[in-house]
Write an enzyme that holds these catalytic residues in place. Structure first.
Site, PDB file in Angstrom:
ATOM      1  N   HIS A   1       0.819  -1.217   0.000  1.00 19.64           N
ATOM      2  CA  HIS A   1       0.000   0.000   0.000  1.00 19.64           C
ATOM      3  C   HIS A   1       0.852   1.265   0.000  1.00 19.64           C
ATOM      4  O   HIS A   1       0.343   2.332   0.316  1.00 19.64           O
ATOM      5  CB  HIS A   1      -0.961  -0.009   1.193  1.00 19.64           C
ATOM      6  CG  HIS A   1      -1.928  -1.148   1.157  1.00 19.64           C
ATOM      7  ND1 HIS A   1      -2.963  -1.217   0.239  1.00 19.64           N
ATOM      8  CD2 HIS A   1      -1.996  -2.301   1.872  1.00 19.64           C
ATOM      9  CE1 HIS A   1      -3.639  -2.340   0.411  1.00 19.64           C
ATOM     10  NE2 HIS A   1      -3.061  -3.013   1.395  1.00 19.64           N
TER      11      HIS A   1
ATOM     12  N   LYS B   1      18.753   9.003  28.255  1.00 17.02           N
ATOM     13  CA  LYS B   1      17.949   7.843  28.686  1.00 17.02           C
ATOM     14  C   LYS B   1      16.593   8.235  29.277  1.00 17.02           C
ATOM     15  O   LYS B   1      15.575   7.686  28.890  1.00 17.02           O
ATOM     16  CB  LYS B   1      18.750   7.042  29.718  1.00 17.02           C
ATOM     17  CG  LYS B   1      18.037   5.804  30.199  1.00 17.02           C
ATOM     18  CD  LYS B   1      18.724   4.570  29.743  1.00 17.02           C
ATOM     19  CE  LYS B   1      17.992   3.314  30.102  1.00 17.02           C
ATOM     20  NZ  LYS B   1      17.747   2.466  28.936  1.00 17.02           N
TER      21      LYS B   1
HETATM   22  O1  M6R Z   1      11.949   5.249  30.691  1.00 21.24           O
HETATM   23  P1  M6R Z   1      10.898   4.981  29.659  1.00 21.24           P
HETATM   24  O2  M6R Z   1      10.668   3.539  29.446  1.00 21.24           O
HETATM   25  O3  M6R Z   1       9.610   5.687  29.946  1.00 21.24           O
HETATM   26  O4  M6R Z   1      11.475   5.577  28.319  1.00 21.24           O
HETATM   27  C1  M6R Z   1      10.686   5.636  27.164  1.00 21.24           C
HETATM   28  C2  M6R Z   1      11.522   5.875  25.928  1.00 21.24           C
HETATM   29  O5  M6R Z   1      12.167   7.101  26.023  1.00 21.24           O
HETATM   30  C3  M6R Z   1      12.562   4.774  25.729  1.00 21.24           C
HETATM   31  O6  M6R Z   1      11.984   3.517  25.686  1.00 21.24           O
HETATM   32  C4  M6R Z   1      13.341   5.010  24.420  1.00 21.24           C
HETATM   33  O7  M6R Z   1      12.493   4.853  23.334  1.00 21.24           O
HETATM   34  C5  M6R Z   1      14.534   4.055  24.360  1.00 21.24           C
HETATM   35  N1  M6R Z   1      15.751   4.811  24.343  1.00 21.24           N
HETATM   36  C6  M6R Z   1      14.525   3.190  23.159  1.00 21.24           C
HETATM   37  O8  M6R Z   1      15.615   2.327  23.158  1.00 21.24           O
END
Ligand code: M6R
Length: 590
Positions: A485, A585
């Site tokens: 698509h 992070k």
């Molecule tokens: O701490 P969190 O699980 O809430 O963080 C969410 C995202 O920022 C996190 O999962 C991000 O996408 C990662 N760096 C992916 O590897």
């Protein structure tokens, strides 16, 4: 985002602060700085663009027993020496994690009052305000100042000639550590690992004064207040790389242990969870990035095991869509850090509209936990690499167990036992997996597309995110049926399509997608746990064979493959998978 740490004690503050910053570097790494109170009472400052190591040459010369530092993820003002923290004005030095939303008007007012600014940051206003509000008591000046701020902050402040650190917190995390003749403060626990036996977690509106001898905590009116002292279980040994070149690889190898630990820790909450589930008619999963992708899998578990309406939504979108929360709605907040601003704000909104909240998090005492009716632990341990690996596995395992509980199944059910039995399979997968050829294909490509159906589609999204995040190769995750698509137009000899095929019932459809890509000259790799698929495609595509497992648990196995692929590709391209460019992070800003 942004890591801050402070130290007051008999040791060398600069060494302690530097070490703390190194351990918090995953929170931001575009610039760093430290302020140390010299024995004379003067303050020495260094701040530089770059990763924390840029401070190393200065540590030995910065003598003093009290100090604080900052590692930055830029929000206001580009990464530069000037924009790095600490910011200062009139003998006041400040490090800040968070965002000051009304900084522009405050800055204008301060400039009209004669204050001169040198940086482009929102944080610099704080130093000027404390300077002007100071009337002989640093804590009082800090309180007067934070009342003027809109936004979020974890703040540490020192003043020339005063042997103490004053701190304040609102919507950004701040932890205090009680040592022996020395005390600590930091945004997050890794900075305190092995440094002290007990820690306290500050609440919104709290202040504290930290000296070598004691920590005093105050509420928003500056009345003394007690916060629980909890055991600091994180040791510095747990932060070691244990011979791995990167945290991403080390943490990937910890996936089986994470699943095992998450399974064990779930035993303690099953009964309380059943209480929370009473009257539930609808389930919504909220999260960002990888956590959102885990929510997509959670949704499928609830639909399949309990036949209850379930949705998964990106937390940042949910908050601004005027969501419909009906009676009997349970919201799952999936977040490794428990600090993600988008997820926290979405949960606050859902709660205000009457939803019950279940937090699925790797940090039990995190900000999200305060908004939750119950916390379901993800027992991954500290995850240092910016890219989530083992925490994704822990989230999937936790959601699987929640769905089984909702469906009335307990530890004696075959589905429970299947998860427990999966750990050796995950260990073997890690031992045997070989994605080197595919990683080279990806490293040489112009784009990588991840395709799948059902659970494989959810993992395809995660595979694509992970590869983009750590290797900087563009691509997308697609439902395999969507290819024709639109996306097919992108396929040529310079693209790689990674097709996940684990569900026997959907396999023939996904194989059709493989054929569609091949007939347009695209390169194809197939990640499968189905021997018949591997056999049929082995001469047409790069095939990564995985051990067989039931389709509900397949995301735990295929996740290892896509995460390993992202890691190997990043290494081939010379990227630092632990600290991808532009990222941090814990995303504590919206
Ligand atoms: O701490 P969190 O699980 O809430 O963080 C969410 C995202 O920022 C996190 O999962 C991000 O996408 C990662 N760096 C992916 O590897």
């Amino acid at each position: 985002m942004c890591g801050i740490t402070g130290y007051a004690g008999g040791g060398n503050a600069a060494e302690q602060v530097f070490e703390g910053l190194k351990r918090l570097e995953y929170r931001g790494y575009d610039s760093a700085g430290m302020a140390i109170i010299k024995p004379s009472g003067e303050v020495s400052v260094v701040k530089k663009q770059g990763k924390v190591d840029v401070l190393k040459p200065y540590v030995a010369d910065m003598r003093g027993a009290i100090g604080m530092g900052h590692t930055r993820w830029a929000t206001h003002g580009k990464p530069s020496d000037i924009n790095a923290h600490p910011h200062f004005a009139g003998g006041i030095y400040v490090v800040h994690n968070g965002i000051i939303e009304n900084y522009a008007e405050l800055r204008q007012q301060l400039q009209s009052a004669g204050e001169t600014f040198i940086s482009e940051t929102d944080s610099e206003v704080i130093a000027h305000l404390i300077k002007l509000n100071y009337g002989g008591n640093l804590l009082v000046a800090l309180r007067t100042t934070v009342k003027m701020l809109k936004g979020s902050y974890a703040l540490m402040v020192i003043r020339e000639g005063e042997p103490q650190i004053a701190v304040a917190k609102r919507r950004s995390s701040l932890i205090l550590g009680y040592g022996d003749g020395e005390n600590f403060c930091a945004s997050d626990r890794p900075a305190l690992a092995g440094k002290c036996k007990r820690v306290s977690i500050l609440e919104d509106g709290d202040f504290a004064l930290i000296t070598a001898q004691k920590i005093e905590i105050f509420d928003e009116n500056l009345n003394p207040v007690n916060r629980p002292k909890i055991e600091n279980t994180l040791t510095s040994e747990k932060l070691d790389l244990h011979g791995c070149p990167h945290y991403m690889l080390k943490e990937l190898r910890e996936v089986p242990q994470t699943v095992k630990n998450t399974y064990s820790s779930f035993a303690g909450i099953g009964e309380k969870l059943k209480e929370v589930f009473k009257g539930t008619k609808r389930v919504i999963f909220l999260g960002c990035g990888t956590a959102y992708h885990a929510g997509l899998i959670g949704k499928k578990y609830f639909e399949a095991f309990a036949r209850v309406p379930a949705e998964a939504e990106n937390a940042g979108e949910f908050r601004y869509k005027n969501p419909v929360i009906t009676k009997g709605t349970v919201v799952f907040a999936v977040t490794q850090s428990g600090e993600t601003a988008d997820t926290i704000e979405a949960v606050i909104l859902a709660k205000s509209l009457g939803a019950k909240v279940i937090a699925v998090t790797n940090v039990i005492h995190s900000a999200i936990s305060r908004h939750a009716d119950i916390v379901v632990p993800v027992s991954a341990g500290a995850e240092i690499c910016v890219a989530a690996t083992k925490s994704y596995a822990g989230q999937i395992a936790a959601l699987y167990l929640c769905a089984l509980t909702f469906a009335g199944k307990d530890a004696s059910s075959k589905e429970y036992k299947q998860l427990d039995a999966l750990c050796p399979v995950l260990e073997n997968t890690l031992k045997e997996i070989n994605v080197y050829t595919l990683a080279h294909m990806c490293a040489c490509s112009n784009g990588v597309y991840f395709l799948g159906r059902g659970f494989d589609y959810a993992v395809a999204l995660e595979g694509s995110l992970k590869l983009k995040e750590v290797s900087y190769i563009a691509g997308e995750g697609y439902p395999a049926g969507e290819l024709k698509h639109g996306t097919l137009a992108l396929i040529d000899g310079n693209t790689v399509s990674v097709v996940l095929i684990t569900d026997e019932e959907l396999a023939s459809k996904s194989v059709s997608a493989v054929e569609q890509v091949l007939s347009r000259g695209g390169k194809v790799a197939v990640i499968t746990c189905l021997p018949a698929v591997a056999k049929a495609l082995k001469n047409k595509a790069e095939v990564i064979s995985l051990p067989g497992c039931n389709k509900f648990l397949s995301p735990l196995v295929t996740a290892i493959a896509v995460q390993e692929l992202a890691y190997r590709t990043a290494v081939i391209l010379g990227r630092d998978p632990d600290k991808p460019r532009n990222l941090a992070k814990s995303v504590t800003v919206e």
